[in-house]
Design an enzyme around this catalytic site. Structure first.
Site, PDB file in Angstrom:
ATOM      1  N   SER A 244      -8.484 -33.073  -8.320  1.00 38.11           N
ATOM      2  CA  SER A 244      -9.311 -33.768  -7.596  1.00 38.11           C
ATOM      3  C   SER A 244      -9.261 -33.486  -6.196  1.00 38.11           C
ATOM      4  CB  SER A 244      -9.065 -35.284  -8.012  1.00 38.11           C
ATOM      5  OG  SER A 244      -7.725 -35.699  -7.742  1.00 38.11           O
TER       6      SER A 244
ATOM      7  N   HIS B   1     -12.333 -35.533 -13.368  1.00 39.36           N
ATOM      8  CA  HIS B   1     -13.498 -34.751 -12.505  1.00 39.36           C
ATOM      9  C   HIS B   1     -14.252 -33.755 -13.155  1.00 39.36           C
ATOM     10  CE1 HIS B   1     -12.712 -36.777  -8.613  1.00 39.36           C
ATOM     11  NE2 HIS B   1     -11.662 -36.924  -8.989  1.00 39.36           N
TER      12      HIS B   1
ATOM     13  N   LYS C  93     -16.743 -42.038 -12.610  1.00 40.97           N
ATOM     14  CA  LYS C  93     -17.283 -40.962 -11.811  1.00 40.97           C
ATOM     15  C   LYS C  93     -18.534 -40.650 -12.149  1.00 40.97           C
ATOM     16  CE  LYS C  93     -12.463 -39.892 -11.036  1.00 40.97           C
ATOM     17  NZ  LYS C  93     -12.024 -40.854 -10.021  1.00 40.97           N
TER      18      LYS C  93
HETATM   19  N1  PMP Z   1      -7.350 -38.812 -13.368  1.00 41.87           N
HETATM   20  C1  PMP Z   1      -7.751 -38.144 -12.298  1.00 41.87           C
HETATM   21  C2  PMP Z   1      -7.692 -36.673 -12.273  1.00 41.87           C
HETATM   22  C3  PMP Z   1      -8.743 -38.780 -11.267  1.00 41.87           C
HETATM   23  O1  PMP Z   1      -9.033 -38.065 -10.339  1.00 41.87           O
HETATM   24  C4  PMP Z   1      -8.736 -40.147 -11.327  1.00 41.87           C
HETATM   25  C5  PMP Z   1      -9.622 -40.979 -10.293  1.00 41.87           C
HETATM   26  N2  PMP Z   1      -9.226 -40.646  -8.928  1.00 41.87           N
HETATM   27  C6  PMP Z   1      -8.286 -41.002 -12.335  1.00 41.87           C
HETATM   28  C7  PMP Z   1      -7.712 -40.327 -13.314  1.00 41.87           C
HETATM   29  C8  PMP Z   1      -8.551 -42.472 -12.494  1.00 41.87           C
HETATM   30  O2  PMP Z   1      -9.789 -42.588 -12.953  1.00 41.87           O
HETATM   31  P1  PMP Z   1     -10.648 -43.994 -12.956  1.00 41.87           P
HETATM   32  O3  PMP Z   1     -11.242 -44.022 -11.381  1.00 41.87           O
HETATM   33  O4  PMP Z   1     -11.592 -44.289 -13.841  1.00 41.87           O
HETATM   34  O5  PMP Z   1      -9.415 -45.220 -13.012  1.00 41.87           O
END
Ligand code: PMP
Length: 408
Positions: A195, A223, A254
């Site tokens: 990310s 992502h 997302k």
């Molecule tokens: N895993 C990854 C790789 C992420 O980038 C994110 C969000 N930043 C999450 C999990 C968490 O997802 P959520 O926003 O649905 O809690």
């Protein structure tokens, strides 16, 4: 006798805040007072937004909004209970079946967020007899999931298949410490798309090596959901590896534009998570509007294929233009486009001057990235028009030159 002065036992917190501010590592929250569109009102100013994870522009899609409103009318505002008590509605089950069909897996279980999916699954399926092998740059929620597990863990260098193989070879040759025999499960865990840098995990190599050593693969596709693979089915589909990755975590927060996480895998995996995964057992299920809007998001992703095309063509153009201007966009291969500045003070200043110029591109500093890797992190979305992109690029060029980040 004098009474001792009353001390605030939490006084150290103010010191910590002051310290962060002195080091330019303190980030105030920006407040949005519009929908999460390509142009949003942030801190009272209309700006082109390059900061959301709304890859496909679904947060404000009329069909998702209508589905949410309809669900509120019919089923109310909240679900009122955890899934295992009285909080499982047919909407939740329907969403899970549709996600399983979309992902091509036997079963799916949804969680309140991608974060809770990771912290729910990892400690549920691993214990003392197992080993978790993790990429060095995995997301915080994977790290927290591992911390909650009793399983020992080893970290392999980022995206390094040979490094992973070395860890697996040693683990399978030596077995568990103190002669306790082989591991019950070796779980290789990786983000599908990273990310902060926007690079894609080398999944074909990871899967091939894991198979050779009898390990299972776990991919967090937060992502990659809605971004990679057919109609956004994710990185596993993108590489043609469906059926060879035991566990896929996805997020609906997302590209799907709503909220929530899910775990896609076997029926037995779903069954055990329903019985044991702590966020599932102890935290209330999604409101009906969330589940209904997520169902609609899947339908839109299947039907409006132009969104993914637009996402990729716009981000390719944006990245090429930034590079031409002289910015460092790192190792991005996806719509996540970092603009690496180095120093955190410079990154914060760049972000705030861009904001003044009408472009919202958040800075990311330590501890999210290492101290010398401070950056702006942009995500181009399908909702941005060519005109938005032109205006954003012009601001990057002007502000970048003024701050001496690029020449010319
Ligand atoms: N895993 C990854 C790789 C992420 O980038 C994110 C969000 N930043 C999450 C999990 C968490 O997802 P959520 O926003 O649905 O809690």
């Amino acid at each position: 006798m004098t009474t001792p002065a009353r001390r605030d036992p939490l006084a150290f917190l103010a010191d910590e805040v002051a310290d962060l501010k002195a080091k330019h590592l303190y980030r105030p929250l920006r407040i949005m007072s519009s929908e999460q569109g390509p142009v949003a009102t942030v801190d009272g100013r209309e700006v082109i937004s390059l900061s959301s994870n709304d890859y496909l522009g679904l947060t404000h899609h009329p069909r998702l909004k209508a589905a949410a409103v309809e669900a509120v009318r019919e089923f109310g505002a909240g679900s009122g209970a955890v899934r295992t008590i009285a909080g499982t509605m047919d909407l939740h089950e329907a969403l899970e079946s549709e996600l399983a069909a979309f992902k091509g897996t036997e079963a799916v279980l949804t969680f309140q967020s991608g974060f809770t999916a990771n912290t729910g699954v990892i400690p549920t399926i691993t214990g003392e007899a197992d080993l978790i092998v993790s990429d060095a740059l995995n997301h915080a929620s994977i790290i927290d999931g591992m911390r909650l597990s009793k399983a020992p863990r080893k970290v392999y260098p980022h995206a390094d298949v040979a490094g992973l193989e070395a860890v697996l070879r040693e683990a399978t040759e030596l077995g568990r410490p103190a002669g306790a025999g082989p591991y019950r499960l070796i779980l290789v865990v990786t983000d599908g798309v990273f990310s902060m840098d926007g690079d894609i995990a080398p999944l074909p190599g990871i899967v091939e090596v894991a198979e050779r050593y009898g390990a299972a693969v776990f991919v967090d596709d937060a992502h990659a959901s809605g971004v990679l693979g057919r109609n956004g089915r994710g990185s596993v589909d993108h590489f043609g590896l469906t059926g060879r990755v035991a566990i896929q975590v996805g997020t609906m927060s997302k590209a799907m534009g709503v909220l929530g996480g899910y775990v896609a895998g076997s029926q037995a995996l779903r069954d055990i998570l329903v019985q044991r995964a702590r966020p599932f057992l102890f935290s209330t299920s999604h409101p009906p509007a969330v589940a209904a809007a997520c169902r609609e998001a899947i339908a839109v992703m299947e039907e409006e294929t132009w969104r993914m095309d637009r996402l990729w063509s716009s981000s390719a153009r944006f990245k090429a233009e930034l590079t031409r201007l002289g910015f460092d966009t790192g190792r991005s291969e996806t719509p996540i486009t970092p603009v690496i500045v180095g120093d955190s003070e410079a990154a914060i200043r760049f972000s705030s001057e861009l904001f003044e110029a009408g472009v919202f591109a958040t800075s990311v500093v330590f501890p999210t990235v290492s101290l010398d890797q401070a950056r702006l992190r942009t995500i181009i979305t399908a909702a941005l028009t060519d005109e938005h992109l032109d205006r954003a690029l012009e601001a990057f060029a002007n502000v970048g030159r003024r701050l001496g980040l690029i020449s010319g």
